[in-house]
Write a protein that holds these residues in place. Structure first.
Motif, PDB file in Angstrom:
ATOM      1  N   ASP A 178       0.829  -1.201   0.000  1.00  0.00           N
ATOM      2  CA  ASP A 178       0.000   0.000   0.000  1.00  0.00           C
ATOM      3  C   ASP A 178       0.865   1.254   0.000  1.00  0.00           C
ATOM      4  N   ALA A 179       2.010   1.181   0.677  1.00  0.00           N
ATOM      5  CA  ALA A 179       2.927   2.321   0.690  1.00  0.00           C
ATOM      6  C   ALA A 179       3.527   2.545  -0.691  1.00  0.00           C
ATOM      7  N   VAL A 180       3.841   1.451  -1.402  1.00  0.00           N
ATOM      8  CA  VAL A 180       4.361   1.596  -2.760  1.00  0.00           C
ATOM      9  C   VAL A 180       3.287   2.176  -3.680  1.00  0.00           C
ATOM     10  N   ALA A 181       2.047   1.740  -3.499  1.00  0.00           N
ATOM     11  CA  ALA A 181       0.945   2.315  -4.286  1.00  0.00           C
ATOM     12  C   ALA A 181       0.829   3.809  -4.029  1.00  0.00           C
ATOM     13  N   MET A 182       1.025   4.225  -2.773  1.00  0.00           N
ATOM     14  CA  MET A 182       0.995   5.644  -2.450  1.00  0.00           C
ATOM     15  C   MET A 182       2.091   6.400  -3.203  1.00  0.00           C
ATOM     16  N   VAL A 183       3.281   5.809  -3.259  1.00  0.00           N
ATOM     17  CA  VAL A 183       4.374   6.428  -4.016  1.00  0.00           C
ATOM     18  C   VAL A 183       3.961   6.635  -5.467  1.00  0.00           C
ATOM     19  N   VAL A 184       3.383   5.590  -6.059  1.00  0.00           N
ATOM     20  CA  VAL A 184       2.972   5.662  -7.468  1.00  0.00           C
ATOM     21  C   VAL A 184       1.932   6.755  -7.673  1.00  0.00           C
ATOM     22  N   ASN A 185       0.990   6.866  -6.760  1.00  0.00           N
ATOM     23  CA  ASN A 185      -0.077   7.855  -6.924  1.00  0.00           C
ATOM     24  C   ASN A 185       0.423   9.281  -6.714  1.00  0.00           C
ATOM     25  N   ILE A 186       1.387   9.469  -5.820  1.00  0.00           N
ATOM     26  CA  ILE A 186       1.986  10.794  -5.671  1.00  0.00           C
ATOM     27  C   ILE A 186       2.808  11.136  -6.909  1.00  0.00           C
ATOM     28  N   GLU A 232       4.423  11.796 -13.367  1.00  0.00           N
ATOM     29  CA  GLU A 232       5.424  10.760 -13.590  1.00  0.00           C
ATOM     30  C   GLU A 232       4.856   9.378 -13.292  1.00  0.00           C
ATOM     31  N   ILE A 233       5.583   8.348 -13.727  1.00  0.00           N
ATOM     32  CA  ILE A 233       5.232   6.964 -13.424  1.00  0.00           C
ATOM     33  C   ILE A 233       6.401   6.324 -12.679  1.00  0.00           C
ATOM     34  N   LEU A 234       6.165   5.120 -12.158  1.00  0.00           N
ATOM     35  CA  LEU A 234       7.239   4.323 -11.575  1.00  0.00           C
ATOM     36  C   LEU A 234       7.643   3.292 -12.618  1.00  0.00           C
ATOM     37  N   PRO A 235       8.819   3.432 -13.218  1.00  0.00           N
ATOM     38  CA  PRO A 235       9.193   2.525 -14.309  1.00  0.00           C
ATOM     39  C   PRO A 235       9.619   1.147 -13.812  1.00  0.00           C
ATOM     40  N   ALA A 236       9.517   0.173 -14.698  1.00  0.00           N
ATOM     41  CA  ALA A 236      10.010  -1.173 -14.399  1.00  0.00           C
ATOM     42  C   ALA A 236      11.482  -1.098 -14.016  1.00  0.00           C
ATOM     43  N   GLY A 237      11.878  -1.975 -13.089  1.00  0.00           N
ATOM     44  CA  GLY A 237      13.263  -1.973 -12.644  1.00  0.00           C
ATOM     45  C   GLY A 237      13.548  -1.011 -11.514  1.00  0.00           C
ATOM     46  N   SER A 238      12.506  -0.400 -10.972  1.00  0.00           N
ATOM     47  CA  SER A 238      12.694   0.541  -9.864  1.00  0.00           C
ATOM     48  C   SER A 238      12.892  -0.198  -8.545  1.00  0.00           C
ATOM     49  N   PHE A 239      13.637   0.434  -7.671  1.00  0.00           N
ATOM     50  CA  PHE A 239      13.862  -0.045  -6.303  1.00  0.00           C
ATOM     51  C   PHE A 239      13.087   0.887  -5.379  1.00  0.00           C
ATOM     52  N   VAL A 240      12.156   0.330  -4.619  1.00  0.00           N
ATOM     53  CA  VAL A 240      11.302   1.172  -3.776  1.00  0.00           C
ATOM     54  C   VAL A 240      11.325   0.668  -2.336  1.00  0.00           C
ATOM     55  N   MET A 241      11.728   1.521  -1.424  1.00  0.00           N
ATOM     56  CA  MET A 241      11.667   1.187  -0.007  1.00  0.00           C
ATOM     57  C   MET A 241      10.318   1.655   0.533  1.00  0.00           C
ATOM     58  N   SER A 242       9.640   0.757   1.237  1.00  0.00           N
ATOM     59  CA  SER A 242       8.239   1.001   1.582  1.00  0.00           C
ATOM     60  C   SER A 242       8.026   1.730   2.894  1.00  0.00           C
ATOM     61  N   GLY A 243       9.099   2.082   3.607  1.00  0.00           N
ATOM     62  CA  GLY A 243       8.947   2.873   4.825  1.00  0.00           C
ATOM     63  C   GLY A 243       9.373   2.126   6.067  1.00  0.00           C
ATOM     64  N   GLY A 244       9.742   2.881   7.081  1.00  0.00           N
ATOM     65  CA  GLY A 244      10.248   2.307   8.313  1.00  0.00           C
ATOM     66  C   GLY A 244       9.199   1.501   9.058  1.00  0.00           C
TER      67      GLY A 244
END
Length: 264
Positions: free
Chosen positions: A210-218, A224-236
């Motif tokens: 859900d945190a990654v989805a939030m990143v995408v929506n922001i 912008e979009i989140l491209p394939a091959g991205s590294f995403v940290m979902s939060g502490g």
């Protein structure tokens, strides 16, 4: 995103934040000078900072969600999550010494990181979308560093400071999302051999995806979009723990192995 800042103000705040990051000194919250600063203004400054880092040769490799757990929101006194960008210059390999001399208030926190295999875009990205687009997840430890005086800040200011991004270490045992319960990963952080924080990945907005989805929506709001091959940290997953020279940190994750790092 609409902003209240002029281009001149964006550049001035960007230079102030960059100077604090590059020279490791603290600054006053930006809202002290511009009290009407909004979240959108914070992202305008962050985007200018990202453009500057890329111009200087750094490569954008992904994003992070910040302030996604109740523990972190309480610790920082904010009420909404944020996002920040990650570059290759922030990455450090496991078991290497990380300098604290080029940081102001270094702290560590445990995170679940996602590596994507397909593009993701908003405005209505969901948990299911994220899981379907994920190649694998892996454990990560983020070293955050707020550049604000007394480690105190508000949401627009921290966003402008790239959500306190500084360094990160990823490793452990990557796993496919179908093989584990991503929202049920137990985590323990050891500092110099003693457990100082424990938690579950469910602390991250109920489910890290859900945190990654939030990143995408922001990102969608920024065009912008989140491209394939991205590294995403979902939060502490837990509150951040302060570190100093000589400290050793091991983050142990259920089903994902461990990540270790030390400081000098």
């Amino acid at each position: 995103m609409k902003t209240n800042l002029t281009q001149e103000q964006i550049v001035r705040f960007c230079e102030r934040v960059e100077g604090a990051q590059r020279r490791a000194h603290d600054i006053a919250m930006l809202t002290k000078e511009f009290p009407q600063m909004t979240v959108e203004d914070g992202y305008a400054v962050q985007n200018a900072l990202r453009a500057r880092f890329i111009e200087q040769g750094e490569k954008l490799i992904g994003w992070k969600a910040g302030l996604t757990s109740k523990a972190k929101m309480v610790q920082m006194g904010v009420d909404k999550p944020s996002i920040g960008f990650l570059t290759d210059a922030m990455s450090r390999p496991e078991n290497t010494a990380i300098s604290t001399h080029d940081m102001v208030h270094p702290r560590v926190e445990c995170e679940v990181a996602f590596v994507t295999k397909a593009d993701l875009s908003g405005p209505a990205c969901t948990r299911a979308d994220v899981l379907a687009a994920t190649d694998f997840v892996m454990p990560a430890v983020e070293v955050i560093d707020s550049r604000y005086e007394n480690f105190k800040f508000d949401l627009p200011s921290v966003i402008a400071d790239n959500s306190s991004s500084a360094r990160f270490v990823a490793g452990g045992r990557p796993r496919y999302v179908d093989d584990i319960e991503v929202d049920g990963i137990g985590v323990a952080m050891e500092l110099n051999g003693e457990i100082v924080e424990m938690g579950s990945s469910a602390a991250v907005m109920g489910h890290p995806a859900d945190a990654v989805a939030m990143v995408v929506n922001i990102l969608h709001d920024m065009g912008e979009i989140l491209p394939a091959g991205s590294f995403v940290m979902s939060g502490g997953i837990t509150a951040a723990v302060a570190v100093k020279p000589g400290d050793n940190v091991i983050a142990r994750y259920q089903d994902l192995g461990s990540v270790s790092l030390r400081f000098e």
